[in-house]
Design a protein around this motif. Structure first.
Motif, short mmCIF file in Angstrom:
data_model
loop_
_atom_site.label_atom_id
_atom_site.label_comp_id
_atom_site.label_asym_id
_atom_site.label_seq_id
_atom_site.Cartn_x
_atom_site.Cartn_y
_atom_site.Cartn_z
N TYR A 83 162.70 7.80 57.06
CA TYR A 83 162.94 9.04 56.34
C TYR A 83 162.57 8.80 54.87
O TYR A 83 163.09 7.88 54.24
N VAL A 84 161.63 9.59 54.36
CA VAL A 84 161.05 9.34 53.03
C VAL A 84 160.68 10.67 52.37
O VAL A 84 160.18 11.57 53.04
N PRO A 85 160.94 10.81 51.06
CA PRO A 85 160.49 12.04 50.38
C PRO A 85 158.96 12.16 50.47
O PRO A 85 158.25 11.14 50.39
N LYS A 86 158.49 13.36 50.63
CA LYS A 86 157.04 13.57 50.80
C LYS A 86 156.25 12.92 49.67
O LYS A 86 155.20 12.31 49.89
N ARG A 87 156.76 13.04 48.43
CA ARG A 87 156.02 12.52 47.27
C ARG A 87 155.92 10.99 47.29
O ARG A 87 155.09 10.42 46.58
N ASN A 88 156.79 10.32 48.08
CA ASN A 88 156.78 8.84 48.11
C ASN A 88 156.07 8.25 49.33
O ASN A 88 156.10 7.03 49.53
N LYS A 89 155.45 9.09 50.14
CA LYS A 89 154.83 8.57 51.38
C LYS A 89 153.72 7.55 51.09
O LYS A 89 153.61 6.52 51.76
N ILE A 90 152.90 7.84 50.07
CA ILE A 90 151.80 6.90 49.76
C ILE A 90 152.37 5.56 49.29
O ILE A 90 151.91 4.50 49.71
N GLU A 91 153.43 5.62 48.43
CA GLU A 91 154.04 4.36 47.97
C GLU A 91 154.64 3.57 49.15
O GLU A 91 154.51 2.35 49.21
N LEU A 92 155.27 4.28 50.08
CA LEU A 92 155.86 3.60 51.24
C LEU A 92 154.75 2.96 52.09
O LEU A 92 154.88 1.82 52.55
N CYS A 93 153.66 3.70 52.26
CA CYS A 93 152.53 3.18 53.05
C CYS A 93 152.00 1.88 52.41
O CYS A 93 151.81 0.87 53.09
N LEU A 94 151.81 1.90 51.09
CA LEU A 94 151.31 0.70 50.38
C LEU A 94 152.32 -0.45 50.49
O LEU A 94 151.94 -1.61 50.71
N HIS A 95 153.61 -0.13 50.36
CA HIS A 95 154.67 -1.14 50.46
C HIS A 95 154.62 -1.83 51.83
O HIS A 95 154.69 -3.07 51.93
N LEU A 96 154.48 -1.04 52.90
CA LEU A 96 154.47 -1.62 54.25
C LEU A 96 153.18 -2.42 54.49
O LEU A 96 153.22 -3.48 55.13
N LEU A 97 152.05 -1.93 54.00
CA LEU A 97 150.79 -2.66 54.17
C LEU A 97 150.83 -4.00 53.44
O LEU A 97 150.28 -4.99 53.91
N SER A 115 159.40 13.38 56.26
CA SER A 115 159.95 13.99 55.05
C SER A 115 160.93 15.09 55.47
O SER A 115 161.05 15.41 56.66
N ALA A 116 161.61 15.69 54.48
CA ALA A 116 162.66 16.66 54.80
C ALA A 116 162.16 17.82 55.65
O ALA A 116 162.85 18.28 56.55
N ASP A 117 160.92 18.27 55.39
CA ASP A 117 160.41 19.43 56.13
C ASP A 117 159.87 19.06 57.51
O ASP A 117 159.39 19.94 58.24
N GLU A 118 159.95 17.77 57.88
CA GLU A 118 159.45 17.36 59.20
C GLU A 118 160.58 16.99 60.17
O GLU A 118 160.32 16.54 61.28
N LYS A 119 161.82 17.17 59.74
CA LYS A 119 162.95 16.73 60.57
C LYS A 119 162.98 17.42 61.93
O LYS A 119 163.35 16.81 62.94
N ASN A 120 162.57 18.69 61.97
CA ASN A 120 162.56 19.40 63.26
C ASN A 120 161.54 18.79 64.23
O ASN A 120 161.73 18.83 65.44
N TYR A 121 160.45 18.25 63.67
CA TYR A 121 159.43 17.63 64.53
C TYR A 121 160.02 16.41 65.25
O TYR A 121 159.71 16.16 66.41
N VAL A 122 160.88 15.66 64.53
CA VAL A 122 161.51 14.48 65.14
C VAL A 122 162.35 14.90 66.34
O VAL A 122 162.30 14.28 67.41
N GLU A 174 164.47 3.10 60.53
CA GLU A 174 164.36 1.93 59.64
C GLU A 174 164.87 2.37 58.26
O GLU A 174 164.21 3.15 57.57
N GLN A 175 166.05 1.87 57.89
CA GLN A 175 166.65 2.31 56.62
C GLN A 175 166.34 1.35 55.47
O GLN A 175 166.49 1.70 54.30
N ASN A 176 165.91 0.15 55.82
CA ASN A 176 165.69 -0.87 54.80
C ASN A 176 164.30 -0.74 54.19
O ASN A 176 163.38 -1.48 54.52
N HIS A 177 164.14 0.25 53.33
CA HIS A 177 162.87 0.40 52.60
C HIS A 177 163.14 1.02 51.24
O HIS A 177 164.20 1.63 51.03
N PRO A 178 162.23 0.88 50.28
CA PRO A 178 162.55 1.26 48.88
C PRO A 178 162.52 2.76 48.57
O PRO A 178 162.81 3.14 47.45
N TYR A 179 162.17 3.60 49.52
CA TYR A 179 162.03 5.04 49.20
C TYR A 179 162.84 5.91 50.16
O TYR A 179 162.29 6.79 50.82
N PRO A 180 164.15 5.65 50.29
CA PRO A 180 164.92 6.41 51.28
C PRO A 180 165.05 7.89 50.89
O PRO A 180 165.04 8.24 49.71
#
Length: 413
Positions: free
Chosen positions: A226-240, A350-357, A371-377
Motif C-alpha cells: 500500500y503506497v501513495p500514488k505519488r511515491n510509487k516511482i520511489e518505491l519501485c527504485l527502492h525495491l530495485l 494506491s488509495a484509489d486502487e483498493k477496490n481492485y484488490v 508487505e508493510q516494511n517499506h519506506p512509503y506506507p
C-alpha cells in the motif's frame, strides 16, 4: 506419464527431448489424446501450463503423413488464430521447435509489419499458418490465403480475442474454413461470451479444465504494497536497489505511464526497454529480443504484452498499476513461475486502487500478503486525492446592472 505414452512419433519425441522437456504437463496429458482422436475441444487453462504444446504436438502428428508436397504445392491444413502479434510469434517458435525433424512448413502473419514478405512465404505454400485476425482477413481478401483445405482450426486465448473485439472476425474466419474441420478453443477463462461462441461453432466438444479458471500458480509468491500514488516511482527504485533482482517485467496501465517510468529508470542507470501499442511491430519485437538475450533485464509493458511473452527464467513481475480487470492480474503474474519454476509478484496499491484488490482477491480466492516494511506506507484511512478544478465565476462584480435595466419593463413579446 512420459511423452512416449501419448503415442507421438519418433521425430516429435526427439524434438521434444532436445527442447528439454521430459514429461507432459496436466493440460498436455489430457488434451493430446483427444486432439489425436480428432475431437472438438474447449480447453480452459492458464498461460504457463504448456497449452501451446498441447495443440502443437498433436497437430504436427496428425499432419505428419501429409508432409510431402502435393501437386500444386502445400496447402494450409492447420490454422491457429491468435489475438496478439507477440503471442502469434511465440506460437510459431513452438511449432518450429517441435517440427525440426519433419518437412512440415509453418509461418506467421500479423499486422503492423510489411505485408509483402508475408505474401512471398505464403505463395510458396505452408502447412501450418499462425495469424492475427485482421492480417489474416486482409490476405484472404487479396486471394493470398486459401482456407479451403483447413482440417484443424485453433482459437487461442479466445477470451482475450473477444475482449479485443474480434468476435465478428473470428466467426468470419470459421466460415471461410471447410465445414468438416476440427476446432480447438483454448481460453484462460470461459466467460459467457466464450461459452456462447463455443456452443455455436463447435460440434459436441469435449471439455478440459486445468485447475480453477482463476487460479494463480502456487510457485508465485504474491506481495502487496500500500503506497501513495505519488511515491510509487520511489518505491519501485527502492525495491530495485534492495530486493528485486534478475529479469523483471513491470506492468503499467497506460502507454504514457510506460514511457515516463522507462525514462526515470534509465536516468537511474537501469537497463530498460518497453513495449506498448503505439510502438511499431519491429520495435516491439526488438525490445522483446533484447530482453530475452539479456541485453536489458527490465521490460516495461502495457497489457498488450501480458499474454504474449514467454520468457524462460523470469524472476519477478511488478504491477506498478493494479489492473481494473481481475483476470488481467492472473495473466500478468502468470509471466513468472512458469514450467515449475518459482517467481515473485509485487503489486503497488494506491488509495484509489483498493477496490481492485478486493475483486482480485475474490477471483483468486485468497488474500494477497501485505508487505508493510517499506519506506512509503499509505495511511490506512487515506482517501484518493481528487483534483477539482477551481470554479471561476464571472470576472465582473455582482450588481453591475444599471438601475434602468433592473426596472420591470414591458416587452413586446
Amino acid at each position: 506419464m512420459s511423452f512416449k505414452d501419448l503415442q507421438l512419433n519418433k521425430s516429435l519425441l526427439r524434438a521434444v527431448a532436445e527442447a528439454g522437456y521430459d514429461n507432459p504437463t496436466k493440460v498436455q496429458e489430457q488434451t493430446i489424446p483427444l486432439v489425436l482422436e480428432q475431437k472438438d475441444l474447449v480447453v480452459s487453462a492458464q498461460t504457463g501450463t504448456g497449452k501451446t504444446a498441447a495443440f502443437a504436438l498433436p497437430i504436427l502428428q496428425l499432419l505428419f503423413n501429409q508432409q510431402d508436397s502435393e501437386k500444386g504445392g502445400k496447402k494450409i491444413k492447420a490454422l491457429i488464430v491468435s489475438p496478439t502479434r507477440e503471442l502469434a510469434i511465440q506460437i510459431e517458435n513452438n511449432f518450429k521447435t517441435y517440427s525440426t525433424y519433419t518437412n512440415l512448413r509453418t509461418t506467421v502473419v500479423f499486422g503492423g509489419a510489411s505485408i509483402e514478405p508475408q505474401k512471398d512465404i505464403l505463395k510458396k505454400g505452408v502447412d501450418i499458418l499462425i495469424a492475427t485476425p485482421g492480417r489474416l482477413l486482409d490476405l484472404h481478401k487479396q486471394d493470398i490465403v486459401n482456407l479451403d483445405f483447413v482440417e484443424i482450426l485453433v482459437l487461442d486465448e479466445a477470451d482475450l480475442m473477444l475482449d479485443m473485439g474480434f468476435i465478428d472476425d473470428v466467426r468470419k474466419i470459421e466460415r471461410l474454413c471447410t465445414r468438416e474441420k476440427q476446432i480447438l478453443l483454448f481460453s484462460a477463462t470461459v466467460p459467457h461470451k466464450v461459452e456462447f461462441l463455443a456452443n455455436t461453432i463447435l460440434k459436441n466438444p469435449e471439455r478440459i479444465e486445468v485447475e480453477q479458471n482463476a487460479s494463480t500458480s502456487k510457485n508465485v509468491k504474491q506481495l502487496l504494497y500500500y503506497v501513495p500514488k505519488r511515491n510509487k516511482i520511489e518505491l519501485c527504485l527502492h525495491l530495485l536497489r534492495n530486493s528485486i533482482k534478475g529479469n523483471i517485467i513491470i506492468f503499467r496501465r497506460t502507454k504514457f505511464g510506460v514511457d515516463k517510468l522507462q525514462k526515470t529508470l534509465i536516468k537511474n542507470g537501469y537497463k530498460v526497454d518497453s513495449i506498448h501499442g503505439d510502438k511499431s511491430q519491429s520495435a516491439r519485437q526488438d525490445a522483446l529480443n533484447r530482453f530475452k538475450n539479456a541485453e536489458v533485464n527490465i521490460l516495461i509493458a502495457t497489457d498488450v504484452a501480458a499474454r504474449g511473452i514467454d520468457v524462460d527464467g523470469l524472476d519477478a513481475v511488478i504491477n506498478f498499476d493494479l489492473p481494473n480487470i481481475p483476470e488481467t492480474y492472473v495473466h500478468r503474474i502468470g509471466r513468472t513461475a512458469r514450467a515449475g519454476k518459482s517467481g515473485i509478484a509485487h503489486s503497488f496499491c494506491s488509495a484509489d486502487e483498493k477496490n481492485y484488490v478486493k475483486t482480485i482477491q475474490q477471483l483468486i480466492e485468497q488474500d494477497i500478503e501485505i508487505e508493510q516494511n517499506h519506506p512509503y506506507p499509505l495511511d490506512p484511512k487515506a482517501k484518493p486525492i481528487i483534483h477539482k478544478s477551481k470554479k471561476t465565476g464571472s470576472k465582473h462584480k455582482k450588481g453591475r446592472k444599471s438601475t434602468a435595466s433592473k426596472k420591470k419593463k414591458k416587452r413586446w413579446y
